[in-house]
Design an enzyme around this catalytic site. Structure first.
Site, mmCIF file in Angstrom:
data_model
loop_
_atom_site.group_PDB
_atom_site.id
_atom_site.type_symbol
_atom_site.label_atom_id
_atom_site.label_comp_id
_atom_site.label_asym_id
_atom_site.label_seq_id
_atom_site.Cartn_x
_atom_site.Cartn_y
_atom_site.Cartn_z
ATOM 1 N N ASN A 297 -11.136 2.115 -2.765
ATOM 2 C CA ASN A 297 -9.857 1.482 -2.398
ATOM 3 C C ASN A 297 -8.694 2.432 -2.612
ATOM 4 O OD1 ASN A 297 -11.000 -1.029 -1.885
ATOM 5 N ND2 ASN A 297 -9.360 -2.086 -2.944
ATOM 6 N N CYS A 298 -7.624 2.175 -1.860
ATOM 7 C CA CYS A 298 -6.369 2.900 -2.071
ATOM 8 C C CYS A 298 -5.973 2.745 -3.540
ATOM 9 C CB CYS A 298 -5.277 2.308 -1.185
ATOM 10 S SG CYS A 298 -3.667 3.067 -1.462
ATOM 11 N N PRO A 299 -5.490 3.730 -4.235
ATOM 12 C CA PRO A 299 -5.098 5.043 -3.723
ATOM 13 C C PRO A 299 -6.135 6.151 -3.933
ATOM 14 C CG PRO A 299 -4.226 4.791 -5.917
ATOM 15 C CD PRO A 299 -5.057 3.562 -5.638
ATOM 16 N N ARG B 42 0.804 -1.219 0.000
ATOM 17 C CA ARG B 42 0.000 0.000 0.000
ATOM 18 C C ARG B 42 0.838 1.271 0.000
ATOM 19 N NH1 ARG B 42 -4.871 0.266 1.003
ATOM 20 N NH2 ARG B 42 -6.119 -1.606 1.112
ATOM 21 N N SER C 133 -8.325 -1.654 -6.612
ATOM 22 C CA SER C 133 -7.599 -0.377 -6.612
ATOM 23 C C SER C 133 -7.555 0.188 -8.032
ATOM 24 C CB SER C 133 -6.172 -0.576 -6.103
ATOM 25 O OG SER C 133 -6.191 -0.813 -4.716
#
Lengths: 213, 76
Positions: free
Chosen positions: B13-15, A68, A128
């Site tokens: 979700n990231c980012p 992350r 993501s």
């Protein structure tokens, strides 16, 4: 020699052996006895570190989920342009798999095994990208484009399929015809093709954003 | 606590929460505070790293009704 390992070292050696076995045979194809044999310990010792095969498998997945920070770096350092951030994220993902192709092997095994928790774990990694692409296209695509919603949903899937296939071809089954194209060059070309297909001409994209030094 | 701006990044979700926060902070004046709501558990570490790298101040980080809530003050 193995009896000299400390607790954390023993745990790490079990995890490492389990990762390799899960990658080549899947969760259901490996027994606790087999993992214990691979690290030269009894199953009883293995159970001291992990309650069950599932707990061991979960611990392997947990090890994978530490990338992350790098996405944060990408966003902070590569600017907020859709194309630059996407290229930066792709590089992080590709670096991660190139360093540890077992992640991809376990993902593919889990697709066949159909374990919902594991599938959710890997889907979440791709989310993501799909979230990012959906959000970016929502901002970029003119509102009067026909089938706008369908395009936005399909684009995320297209990207996921493209990157995953590139990783399979370069990391798991090296193909002669792609031998002159490094994984990073391939990724750069694919991201460019993807962006062109959704109407972004990425001529300005800095190579720094896609190709690691 | 008073906020000058608010960002709801629930479900993302990231980012994406980081990216949206970065854009929102860019629109603030120095010393102003942005409130961010997120649901991704990874966002706790992400916003710590983000503030460390950007020099903005993570005024608070906590959980409210199952969501993660952050306050970030824009650096001078």
């Amino acid at each position: 020699m193995s009896h000299r390992l400390s607790g954390p070292e023993r745990r790490e050696s079990i995890l490492s052996a389990a990762q390799g076995l899960f990658a080549s045979k899947g969760l259901h194809g490996v027994s606790v006895d087999e993992i214990a044999r691979a690290v030269n310990v009894s199953p009883a010792i293995l159970y001291r570190h992990f309650d069950s095969k599932q707990a061991l498998y979960n611990a392997v997945l947990e090890k994978f989920s530490c990338q992350r920070q790098s996405y944060v770096d990408t966003i902070v350092n590569h600017g907020t342009r859709f194309e630059d951030a996407l290229a930066g994220m792709t590089q992080v993902y590709i670096d991660n798999i190139a360093e540890n192709p077992d992640i991809l092997r376990i993902e593919l095994q889990s697709l066949l095994e159909g374990n919902p928790a594991t599938l959710a774990f890997f889907q979440n990694r791709w989310k993501s990208f799909t979230d990012y692409i959906e959000f970016g296209l929502n901002e970029h695509l003119p509102y009067d484009v026909p089938n706008r919603e369908k395009i936005i949903l399909s684009a995320g899937l297209m990207f996921q399929g493209m990157v995953r296939e590139a990783l399979i071809q370069k990391c798991l089954q090296p193909q002669d015809r792609l031998v002159d194209l490094s994984l990073y060059e391939l990724s750069h070309e694919l991201v460019t093709l993807f962006l062109r297909s959704i109407g972004i001409n990425k001529t300005q994209l800095s190579r720094k954003a896609t190709i690691s030094g | 606590m008073d906020f000058d701006s608010e960002l709801d990044a629930s479900g993302l979700n990231c980012p994406l929460p980081i990216l949206r926060a970065k854009k929102a902070i860019a629109a603030l004046e120095s010393g102003q505070t942005l409130k961010i709501i997120a649901t991704d558990p990874g966002s706790v570490k992400d916003f710590e790293a983000f503030c460390k790298q950007t020099g903005n101040e993570l005024v608070s980080s906590g959980e409210e009704e199952g969501k993660f809530v952050f306050a970030i003050k824009k650096a001078a």
